[in-house]
Design a protein around this motif. Sequence first.
Motif, mmCIF file in Angstrom:
data_model
loop_
_atom_site.group_PDB
_atom_site.id
_atom_site.type_symbol
_atom_site.label_atom_id
_atom_site.label_comp_id
_atom_site.label_asym_id
_atom_site.label_seq_id
_atom_site.Cartn_x
_atom_site.Cartn_y
_atom_site.Cartn_z
ATOM 1 N N ALA A 1 140.042 41.635 87.828
ATOM 2 C CA ALA A 1 139.568 42.190 89.138
ATOM 3 C C ALA A 1 141.086 43.421 89.476
ATOM 4 O O ALA A 1 142.002 43.814 88.342
ATOM 5 C CB ALA A 1 141.075 40.808 89.666
ATOM 6 N N GLU A 2 140.715 43.841 90.564
ATOM 7 C CA GLU A 2 141.708 45.300 91.131
ATOM 8 C C GLU A 2 142.713 44.861 90.832
ATOM 9 O O GLU A 2 143.824 45.878 90.629
ATOM 10 C CB GLU A 2 140.787 45.588 92.902
ATOM 11 N N SER A 3 143.087 43.367 91.634
ATOM 12 C CA SER A 3 144.401 43.574 91.983
ATOM 13 C C SER A 3 144.875 43.032 90.406
ATOM 14 O O SER A 3 146.398 43.465 90.006
ATOM 15 C CB SER A 3 144.900 41.787 92.475
ATOM 16 N N HIS A 4 144.391 42.557 89.269
ATOM 17 C CA HIS A 4 145.091 43.203 87.962
ATOM 18 C C HIS A 4 144.885 44.302 87.312
ATOM 19 O O HIS A 4 146.146 44.990 87.062
ATOM 20 C CB HIS A 4 144.062 42.096 87.349
ATOM 21 N N VAL A 5 144.158 45.007 87.953
ATOM 22 C CA VAL A 5 144.640 46.167 87.435
ATOM 23 C C VAL A 5 146.371 47.238 87.953
ATOM 24 O O VAL A 5 146.289 47.099 87.344
ATOM 25 C CB VAL A 5 143.500 47.061 87.966
ATOM 26 N N SER A 6 146.012 46.578 89.061
ATOM 27 C CA SER A 6 146.983 46.990 90.082
ATOM 28 C C SER A 6 148.524 46.690 89.506
ATOM 29 O O SER A 6 149.560 46.959 89.206
ATOM 30 C CB SER A 6 147.208 46.970 91.136
ATOM 31 N N GLU B 1 139.007 36.898 85.621
ATOM 32 C CA GLU B 1 138.948 36.278 86.642
ATOM 33 C C GLU B 1 140.099 34.877 86.374
ATOM 34 O O GLU B 1 140.118 34.960 87.904
ATOM 35 C CB GLU B 1 138.330 35.261 87.103
ATOM 36 N N ASN C 1 135.188 42.552 83.320
ATOM 37 C CA ASN C 1 136.179 43.177 84.408
ATOM 38 C C ASN C 1 136.758 42.150 85.222
ATOM 39 O O ASN C 1 136.623 41.372 85.341
ATOM 40 C CB ASN C 1 134.876 43.200 85.509
ATOM 41 N N LYS D 1 149.261 47.951 86.044
ATOM 42 C CA LYS D 1 149.010 49.654 86.576
ATOM 43 C C LYS D 1 150.964 49.717 86.859
ATOM 44 O O LYS D 1 151.648 51.038 86.195
ATOM 45 C CB LYS D 1 148.407 50.330 87.744
ATOM 46 N N THR E 1 147.408 50.991 81.153
ATOM 47 C CA THR E 1 146.213 50.971 81.828
ATOM 48 C C THR E 1 145.012 49.824 81.771
ATOM 49 O O THR E 1 145.175 50.468 80.125
ATOM 50 C CB THR E 1 145.357 53.359 81.415
ATOM 51 N N SER E 2 144.321 49.798 82.275
ATOM 52 C CA SER E 2 142.930 48.710 81.561
ATOM 53 C C SER E 2 141.737 49.222 81.268
ATOM 54 O O SER E 2 141.256 49.889 81.744
ATOM 55 C CB SER E 2 142.340 47.647 83.255
#
Lengths: 388, 303
Positions: free
Chosen positions: B256-261, B225, B254, B264, B269-270
């Motif tokens: 945050a989406e922003s972290h995954v982006s 987070e 899990n 990426k 790859t997360s």
Amino acid sequence: MKGILYLAWRYLCHRPLRTMLLVVTVALTIFLPLAVRVFVEESGRLLRLRAETTPLLVGPRGSSVDLTLASLYFLPQQLEPLEFSAYNRLRAARQGLVVPLHVRFHAEGAPIVGTTLSYFERRGLEPAEGRLFTRLGDCVIGAEIARERGLGVGDRIISSPDNVFDLGGAYPLKMRVTGVLAEANNPDDAAVFVDVNTAWVIEGLAHGHDDAEEDDLVLSSDEEGVRFNAALREYSEVTDENVGTFHFHGNRNTYPITSLIVFPESDKARAILLGRHGGGDAAEQAVIPAEAVEKLAETLFSTRKLVFYGFLALALASAVLVVLVFLLSLRLRQREMTTYRKIGMGGRRLLCLKLADALVVATAGAAIALGGVRVLEIFAPRILQSLL
Amino acid sequence: MKTKQHLKPLVFATAVFTGLSALAAEAGKPVIATTNYPLTYFTERLAGDHVDILYQVPEGIDPAFWKPTDAQVEKIQKADLIMMNEATYEKWAVTAAMPLERMVDTSLGFADKFIETADATVHSHGAQGLHSHGGTAFTTWLDFGQAAQQATAVAEALVAELPARAAEVEGELERLKEDLAGLDEAMKSATEPWRGKTVLASHPVYQYWSRAYGVEVAALLWEPEMELDEDALSELDKKMKENPGTEYFIWEGNPAESHVSKLKAKGLTSIVLDPCGARPDEGDFLGVMKANVANIRAATGGK
């Protein structure tokens, strides 16, 4: 008969000092040997009682009596320490409950006993106030300590330096009192109980200190590690804020304890434990406290025969003195006796009159002595517990 | 008719007596204290309703850094058994007064294989304050072979405490060991593509998993987070330079989406590999581990 007794009583009242001295002499002659017997019997009973509730002790090789005195009565003894690995070995053997004891330090005369929670369960000790210790730096005190020092839950008690001349030795630790035990009428009342880890903190094997970020605290730094200098402040009290900094150094298996109390789960387990520690090449010894105490009692009380003969001689001397006093009194009362004869008192009644004096004194003396012994029997346990 | 009337009170008395006996038996259930969720799960599975489990770690708190209050320690002290992970997991136990004879060291069987952690950085996250991951790696259960040994230690202690239930406990242990063996096989095949390669991880909690499944792990000190600021990203760049060719980033929760982006964008790859030290919001230990395996398979195309 009433007349004889009346005359004897009036004569005794006429010489109060003489009468009192004679009564006291007779009373002491009877009381002293009986009192000694009461104390000896009660001492033996108390010693055996404490030992009988302790099935087995395991400790370093040496005097079994010293080990028993240190473990049961928390009396300082010159004993080699036992390594904590002995506790782990005995636990792994699964022959019964094993309770470690660390009895080396004191808090202003009161022994600090490092142990585990099982000690309290097995000894039937419960807090009358507060609770048992839950963390490093906590302690639970006996009822006598609480009473004498006016301590209660939330107060602090400080461990005394082991040796005031050893500046590099154990540091005093300020301990938090979390509970006061209910009266037990045994040496537990006069002890300060801590978790065995707290005893090791006092021993200097564990400590808490500030985060050492300042360069001037660093003595040297290399691949092996960072060494700090003596300016690094070690905590002398465990608090909620600093408890997380406390850590242990070295191998815990080598940490010292005084002895282990073992509660075998069966007679077979007891026999196995005794067998394992009975050999001459065994590193430790297993002691049956009841036997060690019996040996101690025999030694301590072997002089009682001597004391008995001494009292016998004293009694004989006192009896001779009392008889002498009576004979002298009779001589002094010759004119009185002549008067009684002249007014018609017969020979037998005269003899009764002479004997009544001695009878009243002897009876009074005996009554006081036996009353005193009865009172002593009631208070002897308390007196001895305060001394033992 | 008369016989039936005489039987009625007898039947009633028998029913009452049986009910009272059952109540008495259940009222005297042993209390088993546990210090993390995996051990709680093992105990729940092995002992079922025959014990009361004392698990006091609050929701949202990592059990590895939980600091119980005096009152909580007092409750643990009174438990009949205390299931400990050890391997320096329970840092609070170092300074707590614990009943040694009732503590069960579930990792004693492989204590000689503990992984010492070298650099222990003191840091803080969440509300738990400063701590370090120094000493010994402690997420022992992520090696499912070790997890089976811990479950066995739990079972042995339960059998000693509940001898009348020995057959039940041992039977359930066999089923649990089969489940863990299945997980072990599944993880081995899922991580096949990673064998001998390096993956990055958000936290240094995958040492035993790394050893068991042959995957090198280079760890940061991130939280799912936390904000990925410039410092965090430059730290990541440094790690990627030290471990060229790495393509995967393991999160313990899990992200945050922003972290995954952001990851990426850097070619990473997360994947979530939840250690499951705390009780999950949904499902159980087995479910979480199966999900971990599925996540790895989905990312790597492993079988």
